[in-house]
Design a protein around this motif. Sequence first.
Motif, PDB file in Angstrom:
ATOM      1  N   THR A   1      31.416  39.910  11.383  1.00 36.15           N
ATOM      2  CA  THR A   1      31.386  39.394  10.024  1.00 36.15           C
ATOM      3  C   THR A   1      32.272  38.157   9.962  1.00 36.15           C
ATOM      4  O   THR A   1      33.443  38.222  10.346  1.00 36.15           O
ATOM      5  CB  THR A   1      31.910  40.462   9.037  1.00 36.15           C
ATOM      6  OG1 THR A   1      31.143  41.649   9.199  1.00 36.15           O
ATOM      7  CG2 THR A   1      31.812  39.967   7.605  1.00 36.15           C
ATOM      8  N   PRO A   2      31.731  37.016   9.520  1.00 37.97           N
ATOM      9  CA  PRO A   2      32.542  35.790   9.456  1.00 37.97           C
ATOM     10  C   PRO A   2      33.777  35.970   8.584  1.00 37.97           C
ATOM     11  O   PRO A   2      33.750  36.667   7.578  1.00 37.97           O
ATOM     12  CB  PRO A   2      31.580  34.769   8.844  1.00 37.97           C
ATOM     13  CG  PRO A   2      30.216  35.315   9.110  1.00 37.97           C
ATOM     14  CD  PRO A   2      30.358  36.800   9.083  1.00 37.97           C
ATOM     15  N   ARG A   3      34.879  35.337   8.977  1.00 36.63           N
ATOM     16  CA  ARG A   3      36.147  35.319   8.269  1.00 36.63           C
ATOM     17  C   ARG A   3      36.787  36.697   8.133  1.00 36.63           C
ATOM     18  O   ARG A   3      37.574  36.929   7.225  1.00 36.63           O
ATOM     19  CB  ARG A   3      35.990  34.657   6.897  1.00 36.63           C
ATOM     20  CG  ARG A   3      35.568  33.185   6.975  1.00 36.63           C
ATOM     21  CD  ARG A   3      35.430  32.544   5.620  1.00 36.63           C
ATOM     22  NE  ARG A   3      34.546  33.225   4.694  1.00 36.63           N
ATOM     23  CZ  ARG A   3      33.211  33.098   4.658  1.00 36.63           C
ATOM     24  NH1 ARG A   3      32.622  32.287   5.497  1.00 36.63           N
ATOM     25  NH2 ARG A   3      32.505  33.744   3.770  1.00 36.63           N
ATOM     26  N   LYS A   4      36.459  37.620   9.015  1.00 40.69           N
ATOM     27  CA  LYS A   4      37.079  38.946   9.010  1.00 40.69           C
ATOM     28  C   LYS A   4      37.773  39.157  10.354  1.00 40.69           C
ATOM     29  O   LYS A   4      37.233  38.806  11.398  1.00 40.69           O
ATOM     30  CB  LYS A   4      36.050  40.063   8.809  1.00 40.69           C
ATOM     31  CG  LYS A   4      35.311  39.988   7.503  1.00 40.69           C
ATOM     32  CD  LYS A   4      36.217  40.356   6.357  1.00 40.69           C
ATOM     33  CE  LYS A   4      35.451  40.315   5.058  1.00 40.69           C
ATOM     34  NZ  LYS A   4      36.256  40.612   3.917  1.00 40.69           N
ATOM     35  N   ILE A   5      38.961  39.733  10.311  1.00 41.17           N
ATOM     36  CA  ILE A   5      39.668  40.006  11.554  1.00 41.17           C
ATOM     37  C   ILE A   5      39.208  41.337  12.131  1.00 41.17           C
ATOM     38  O   ILE A   5      38.745  42.220  11.409  1.00 41.17           O
ATOM     39  CB  ILE A   5      41.199  40.003  11.349  1.00 41.17           C
ATOM     40  CG1 ILE A   5      41.621  41.082  10.349  1.00 41.17           C
ATOM     41  CG2 ILE A   5      41.698  38.646  10.924  1.00 41.17           C
ATOM     42  CD1 ILE A   5      43.118  41.262  10.245  1.00 41.17           C
ATOM     43  N   CYS A   6      39.319  41.473  13.430  1.00 42.95           N
ATOM     44  CA  CYS A   6      38.967  42.700  14.138  1.00 42.95           C
ATOM     45  C   CYS A   6      40.233  43.264  14.770  1.00 42.95           C
ATOM     46  O   CYS A   6      41.008  42.529  15.383  1.00 42.95           O
ATOM     47  CB  CYS A   6      37.949  42.422  15.242  1.00 42.95           C
ATOM     48  SG  CYS A   6      36.403  41.751  14.648  1.00 42.95           S
ATOM     49  N   VAL A   7      40.447  44.552  14.609  1.00 38.73           N
ATOM     50  CA  VAL A   7      41.589  45.200  15.237  1.00 38.73           C
ATOM     51  C   VAL A   7      41.257  45.412  16.713  1.00 38.73           C
ATOM     52  O   VAL A   7      40.260  46.044  17.048  1.00 38.73           O
ATOM     53  CB  VAL A   7      41.912  46.544  14.561  1.00 38.73           C
ATOM     54  CG1 VAL A   7      43.029  47.264  15.299  1.00 38.73           C
ATOM     55  CG2 VAL A   7      42.286  46.326  13.101  1.00 38.73           C
ATOM     56  N   VAL A   8      42.086  44.861  17.580  1.00 39.61           N
ATOM     57  CA  VAL A   8      41.890  44.980  19.016  1.00 39.61           C
ATOM     58  C   VAL A   8      42.659  46.183  19.562  1.00 39.61           C
ATOM     59  O   VAL A   8      42.146  46.953  20.365  1.00 39.61           O
ATOM     60  CB  VAL A   8      42.339  43.691  19.743  1.00 39.61           C
ATOM     61  CG1 VAL A   8      42.216  43.829  21.241  1.00 39.61           C
ATOM     62  CG2 VAL A   8      41.539  42.509  19.240  1.00 39.61           C
ATOM     63  N   ARG A   9      43.889  46.337  19.103  1.00 45.12           N
ATOM     64  CA  ARG A   9      44.727  47.434  19.587  1.00 45.12           C
ATOM     65  C   ARG A   9      45.711  47.834  18.504  1.00 45.12           C
ATOM     66  O   ARG A   9      46.270  46.989  17.804  1.00 45.12           O
ATOM     67  CB  ARG A   9      45.491  46.981  20.823  1.00 45.12           C
ATOM     68  CG  ARG A   9      46.274  48.100  21.493  1.00 45.12           C
ATOM     69  CD  ARG A   9      47.068  47.603  22.671  1.00 45.12           C
ATOM     70  NE  ARG A   9      48.477  47.876  22.359  1.00 45.12           N
ATOM     71  CZ  ARG A   9      49.481  47.222  22.846  1.00 45.12           C
ATOM     72  NH1 ARG A   9      49.281  46.224  23.654  1.00 45.12           N
ATOM     73  NH2 ARG A   9      50.712  47.539  22.515  1.00 45.12           N
ATOM     74  N   TYR A  10      45.913  49.126  18.377  1.00 47.00           N
ATOM     75  CA  TYR A  10      46.907  49.664  17.452  1.00 47.00           C
ATOM     76  C   TYR A  10      47.693  50.723  18.198  1.00 47.00           C
ATOM     77  O   TYR A  10      47.123  51.606  18.822  1.00 47.00           O
ATOM     78  CB  TYR A  10      46.230  50.291  16.232  1.00 47.00           C
ATOM     79  CG  TYR A  10      47.198  50.985  15.307  1.00 47.00           C
ATOM     80  CD1 TYR A  10      47.983  50.253  14.434  1.00 47.00           C
ATOM     81  CD2 TYR A  10      47.353  52.360  15.334  1.00 47.00           C
ATOM     82  CE1 TYR A  10      48.889  50.871  13.590  1.00 47.00           C
ATOM     83  CE2 TYR A  10      48.255  52.992  14.494  1.00 47.00           C
ATOM     84  CZ  TYR A  10      49.014  52.240  13.625  1.00 47.00           C
ATOM     85  OH  TYR A  10      49.921  52.849  12.802  1.00 47.00           O
ATOM     86  N   ASP A  11      49.003  50.601  18.162  1.00 50.21           N
ATOM     87  CA  ASP A  11      49.841  51.583  18.834  1.00 50.21           C
ATOM     88  C   ASP A  11      51.064  51.845  17.970  1.00 50.21           C
ATOM     89  O   ASP A  11      51.482  50.982  17.207  1.00 50.21           O
ATOM     90  CB  ASP A  11      50.272  51.068  20.206  1.00 50.21           C
ATOM     91  CG  ASP A  11      50.547  52.195  21.183  1.00 50.21           C
ATOM     92  OD1 ASP A  11      50.551  53.366  20.769  1.00 50.21           O
ATOM     93  OD2 ASP A  11      50.763  51.907  22.367  1.00 50.21           O
ATOM     94  N   GLU A  12      51.606  53.040  18.074  1.00 48.06           N
ATOM     95  CA  GLU A  12      52.760  53.397  17.262  1.00 48.06           C
ATOM     96  C   GLU A  12      53.701  54.298  18.031  1.00 48.06           C
ATOM     97  O   GLU A  12      53.311  54.955  18.997  1.00 48.06           O
ATOM     98  CB  GLU A  12      52.333  54.107  15.988  1.00 48.06           C
ATOM     99  CG  GLU A  12      51.719  55.461  16.237  1.00 48.06           C
ATOM    100  CD  GLU A  12      51.241  56.136  14.979  1.00 48.06           C
ATOM    101  OE1 GLU A  12      51.002  57.343  15.041  1.00 48.06           O
ATOM    102  OE2 GLU A  12      51.100  55.475  13.950  1.00 48.06           O
ATOM    103  N   GLU A  13      54.934  54.303  17.603  1.00 49.91           N
ATOM    104  CA  GLU A  13      55.939  55.207  18.132  1.00 49.91           C
ATOM    105  C   GLU A  13      56.753  55.688  16.939  1.00 49.91           C
ATOM    106  O   GLU A  13      57.247  54.883  16.153  1.00 49.91           O
ATOM    107  CB  GLU A  13      56.829  54.471  19.137  1.00 49.91           C
ATOM    108  CG  GLU A  13      57.855  55.346  19.801  1.00 49.91           C
ATOM    109  CD  GLU A  13      58.629  54.569  20.839  1.00 49.91           C
ATOM    110  OE1 GLU A  13      58.404  54.797  22.028  1.00 49.91           O
ATOM    111  OE2 GLU A  13      59.449  53.709  20.449  1.00 49.91           O
ATOM    112  N   ILE A  14      56.847  56.995  16.775  1.00 50.26           N
ATOM    113  CA  ILE A  14      57.537  57.577  15.623  1.00 50.26           C
ATOM    114  C   ILE A  14      58.695  58.410  16.127  1.00 50.26           C
ATOM    115  O   ILE A  14      58.526  59.260  17.002  1.00 50.26           O
ATOM    116  CB  ILE A  14      56.581  58.440  14.790  1.00 50.26           C
ATOM    117  CG1 ILE A  14      55.414  57.586  14.283  1.00 50.26           C
ATOM    118  CG2 ILE A  14      57.311  59.090  13.626  1.00 50.26           C
ATOM    119  CD1 ILE A  14      54.328  58.367  13.616  1.00 50.26           C
ATOM    120  N   GLY A  15      59.867  58.167  15.582  1.00 49.53           N
ATOM    121  CA  GLY A  15      61.044  58.931  15.957  1.00 49.53           C
ATOM    122  C   GLY A  15      61.559  59.743  14.788  1.00 49.53           C
ATOM    123  O   GLY A  15      61.482  59.322  13.642  1.00 49.53           O
TER     124      GLY A  15
END
Length: 90
Positions: free
Chosen positions: A23-37
Amino acid sequence: MARTIVRCVLDVELSDPAKYQVTPRKICVVRYDEEIGNSACDVYDGYLHPQFSTAEPTGAAPTGPTTDPYDRSKDLNANRQEACGTVSRT
């Protein structure tokens, strides 16, 4: 004082619609990572469950390594283990 520390890394890209089916002018998530303490390890309901020293421990005991939640020198995927660890500071 104790707190729950969350570190997130979100990589996004803006793809060229002339080369890719996007979709034009829309970003795509390539990677999502998290660390929770300082959150319960065995609860998977989409919420954080802080662990405070004055509260009775619930769930499984930590089995993973002790980590510094403020250390940003390492990538979140580096040496990642599925075991629940403890934080060295809050």
